[in-house]
Design a protein around this motif. Structure first.
Motif, PDB file in Angstrom:
ATOM      1  N   LYS A  99     137.338  27.900  90.984  1.00  0.00           N
ATOM      2  CA  LYS A  99     136.300  26.878  90.877  1.00  0.00           C
ATOM      3  C   LYS A  99     136.308  26.247  89.493  1.00  0.00           C
ATOM      4  N   LYS A 100     136.565  27.049  88.469  1.00  0.00           N
ATOM      5  CA  LYS A 100     136.584  26.544  87.096  1.00  0.00           C
ATOM      6  C   LYS A 100     137.731  25.549  86.894  1.00  0.00           C
ATOM      7  N   THR A 101     138.871  25.815  87.535  1.00  0.00           N
ATOM      8  CA  THR A 101     140.013  24.907  87.448  1.00  0.00           C
ATOM      9  C   THR A 101     139.659  23.551  88.044  1.00  0.00           C
ATOM     10  N   GLU A 102     139.024  23.589  89.191  1.00  0.00           N
ATOM     11  CA  GLU A 102     138.622  22.354  89.866  1.00  0.00           C
ATOM     12  C   GLU A 102     137.612  21.580  89.026  1.00  0.00           C
ATOM     13  N   GLU A 103     136.645  22.291  88.467  1.00  0.00           N
ATOM     14  CA  GLU A 103     135.596  21.627  87.708  1.00  0.00           C
ATOM     15  C   GLU A 103     136.131  21.035  86.408  1.00  0.00           C
ATOM     16  N   LEU A 104     137.016  21.750  85.736  1.00  0.00           N
ATOM     17  CA  LEU A 104     137.581  21.232  84.495  1.00  0.00           C
ATOM     18  C   LEU A 104     138.445  20.004  84.778  1.00  0.00           C
ATOM     19  N   PHE A 105     139.206  20.041  85.880  1.00  0.00           N
ATOM     20  CA  PHE A 105     139.999  18.868  86.262  1.00  0.00           C
ATOM     21  C   PHE A 105     139.087  17.675  86.525  1.00  0.00           C
ATOM     22  N   SER A 106     137.988  17.898  87.246  1.00  0.00           N
ATOM     23  CA  SER A 106     137.078  16.794  87.559  1.00  0.00           C
ATOM     24  C   SER A 106     136.459  16.220  86.282  1.00  0.00           C
ATOM     25  N   TYR A 107     136.190  17.069  85.302  1.00  0.00           N
ATOM     26  CA  TYR A 107     135.630  16.586  84.035  1.00  0.00           C
ATOM     27  C   TYR A 107     136.650  15.716  83.298  1.00  0.00           C
ATOM     28  N   LEU A 108     137.880  16.194  83.211  1.00  0.00           N
ATOM     29  CA  LEU A 108     138.924  15.407  82.542  1.00  0.00           C
ATOM     30  C   LEU A 108     139.176  14.095  83.284  1.00  0.00           C
ATOM     31  N   LEU A 109     139.081  14.153  84.610  1.00  0.00           N
ATOM     32  CA  LEU A 109     139.279  12.945  85.410  1.00  0.00           C
ATOM     33  C   LEU A 109     138.194  11.914  85.115  1.00  0.00           C
ATOM     34  N   MET A 110     136.958  12.339  85.034  1.00  0.00           N
ATOM     35  CA  MET A 110     135.859  11.418  84.739  1.00  0.00           C
ATOM     36  C   MET A 110     135.982  10.831  83.341  1.00  0.00           C
ATOM     37  N   HIS A 111     136.758  11.509  82.468  1.00  0.00           N
ATOM     38  CA  HIS A 111     136.962  11.032  81.099  1.00  0.00           C
ATOM     39  C   HIS A 111     138.430  10.656  80.872  1.00  0.00           C
TER      40      HIS A 111
END
Length: 375
Positions: free
Chosen positions: A159-171
């Protein structure tokens, strides 16, 4: 040229529609039926682009037939034929392109042909995209990444991998410092362990990206990390942001584009996935969507397309059912244009129950006055 099927149980009306369509050079009839069951049987074989359906038919209504046809071909364009205005709203619930009021007039077919052609071109373009290799990134209503065949859903190891990817994607295209990431995702850990978790998670992201050919790069800089994505990647958040920046209002020139962007919005940012860092972005996306919905409604009202405005409001409220502004506007339209129907009272009671169940409050006074006016 669009392939057309007609389903109308009254033979004289069927023959009239055939005559009018045959005069249109952009439409070609491939099947006409008075029996809806027979039409449904032939539908997968004929593969029409457009179906003209009567609503009131024996054995199976046009609305029921439309639902079954959509199960077979979700891209079928449906135009309803009806003698009753109140059926128009029901028609759009099964994603009808338009409806024609009876009696059918010579300009009725020509009126909707341009729209049918535009939608057909858009659907053809989407089909071509599906057949090419590109990456689809969806954050509105869910968080979904599909790989370069646009079919396989990317699976994240944690879940942490997915969330960190989504954060980098939004930025994306921004440098995010490692300390910012540690503060957001591992603030509870001591420094050395947090840094190690960050390195491991970045490694997992890069592995997923490589295995799925995502046309994305995670670049390490002296300050931190930056996500770079290929321009061919379709990212719904980016599409909505750019549209809002470029268009102050909906016009005849951009209404089709506006509808396309509106259809991308499937719900709040990341859907049911919780992330504290995403709250401000969730508010931003909701505001963009509300602005687009409002502008579409105003456009349709200014162009005397009340039914389209009502459908747009209902679509918006299916995602944000408690929005007071949109509910009041919908009630006003029901009161003004659909006084002969039960739509006003039905929606008021629905809105009243929602407010009571969710917030424990009564509808605004303006809504109460409207409902008193019809009782």
């Amino acid at each position: 040229m669009l392939k057309v099927m007609i389903v109308e149980d009254e033979k004289p009306i069927l023959e009239l529609i055939e005559m009018l369509i045959n005069k249109n050079q952009q439409l070609s009839i491939i099947g006409s039926f008075v029996n809806p069951i027979e039409a449904l049987k032939e539908f997968p074989l004929l593969k029409p682009d457009v179906v003209f359906l009567d609503i009131e038919m024996p054995k199976m209504t046009g609305l029921q037939l439309a639902e079954k046809m959509l199960e077979i071909n979700e891209n079928i364009q449906i135009v309803f034929l009806t003698a009753y205005r109140q059926y128009a709203l029901d028609a759009f619930k099964v994603h009808a392109v338009d409806y024609i009021m009876k009696p059918i007039r010579p300009n009725s077919i020509d009126r909707i042909t341009d729209r049918l052609m535009k939608i057909h071109e858009l659907l053809s373009f989407k089909t071509e995209l599906k057949e090419t290799h590109f990456v689809s990134l969806k954050c509105l209503g869910t968080f979904e990444v599909r790989n370069n065949d646009n079919k396989t859903l990317v699976k994240w190891p944690t879940k942490k991998t997915e969330e960190l990817f989504s954060y980098l994607l939004m930025h994306h295209d921004q440098i995010v410092t490692k300390w910012k990431l540690i503060d957001l995702f591992w603030a509870e850990l001591e420094e050395s362990r947090a840094i190690q978790n960050l390195y491991n998670t970045i490694y997992r992201i890069k592995k997923v990206v490589k295995e799925n050919n995502l046309l994305i790069q995670i670049e390490k800089t002296t300050e931190g990390y930056s996500l770079k994505k290929d321009q061919s990647i379709i990212f719904d958040v980016e599409v909505l942001r750019k549209y809002i920046q470029q268009h102050l209002k909906v016009t005849k020139r951009n209404v089709d584009e506006s509808e396309g962007v509106f259809s991308l919005y499937k719900g709040t940012l990341f859907g049911s996935k919780d992330c504290l860092w995403g709250l401000n972005y969730r508010v931003e996306m909701t505001e963009h969507y509300t602005k687009l919905a409002r502008n579409l409604v105003l456009y349709y009202l200014e162009n005397n397309q009340t039914d389209q405005a009502v459908i747009k409001l209902n679509q918006y409220l299916s995602i944000y059912p408690l929005n007071e502004e949109m509910n009041l506007l919908l009630l006003k339209l029901y009161s003004t244009y659909y006084a002969e129907t039960n739509h006003l009272n039905d929606h008021y009671q629905h809105f009243k129950k929602l407010l009571n169940d969710e917030l424990g409050i009564q509808p605004p006074l303006e809504a109460q006055k409207m409902i008193r006016g019809i009782v």
